[in-house]
Design a protein around this motif. Structure first.
Motif, short mmCIF file in Angstrom:
data_model
loop_
_atom_site.label_atom_id
_atom_site.label_comp_id
_atom_site.label_asym_id
_atom_site.label_seq_id
_atom_site.Cartn_x
_atom_site.Cartn_y
_atom_site.Cartn_z
N TRP A 8 0.85 -1.18 0.00
CA TRP A 8 0.00 0.00 0.00
C TRP A 8 0.88 1.24 0.00
CZ3 TRP A 8 -5.29 0.20 -0.16
CH2 TRP A 8 -5.94 -1.02 -0.03
N ARG A 23 -5.14 6.81 -1.15
CA ARG A 23 -4.62 5.56 -0.61
C ARG A 23 -4.60 4.58 -1.77
NH1 ARG A 23 -1.70 3.05 3.15
NH2 ARG A 23 -2.73 1.34 4.21
N SER A 25 -3.32 0.94 -3.74
CA SER A 25 -2.81 -0.41 -3.63
C SER A 25 -1.96 -0.70 -4.87
CB SER A 25 -3.95 -1.41 -3.51
OG SER A 25 -4.78 -1.34 -4.63
#
Length: 137
Positions: A8, A23, A25
């Motif tokens: 992440w 955020r 991934s």
């Protein structure tokens, strides 16, 4: 960009009055895609974009050259239960190469490669193009 060993990370885009923090991934893909978009635009493409994986949801990172002086960097967040929307940042076209190099410099390369050695690679080709363009500016 802040990378975490778990795969992440955070991508932050900041302008004069607005800051967007995503955020993300699959950070190896995000770094490579974003640096590639910046390199394409800095190298003269009229526009370039990449889809970024977020969990849940997705985002589009794009740059559109308006003219030789200015470009628009945009982040569009979609398919997320918590937030959706778009943000635009005005960027000097001549500074795009330095923007991409600064993004890569914000990532600890050793930690990145250690965490992602099997899944990802460093965006070497795009960074070489950006170094060349920055040296010409």
């Amino acid at each position: 960009m802040q990378v975490e060993p778990t795969g992440w990370g955070w991508l932050t885009v900041t302008g004069e009055q607005v800051s967007v923090r995503l955020r993300a991934s699959y950070v190896s893909d995000v770094l490579t895609k974003v640096v590639g978009v910046i390199a394409d635009a800095a190298n003269g493409a009229g526009s370039a974009q990449a889809l970024l994986g977020l969990e849940p949801g997705g985002a589009t990172f794009s740059i559109e050259r308006r003219d030789e002086a200015w470009s628009i960097l945009s982040v569009q967040v979609s398919e997320d239960r918590r937030a959706q929307g778009g943000f635009e940042f005005r960027v000097r076209t001549a500074s795009l190469a330095r923007l991409g190099l600064g993004l890569a410099a914000s990532v600890d390369r050793e930690a990145y490669l250690e965490s992602w050695s099997q899944q990802g690679t460093w965006p070497t080709e795009a960074l070489a193009r950006l170094h060349h363009l920055a040296s010409q500016a």
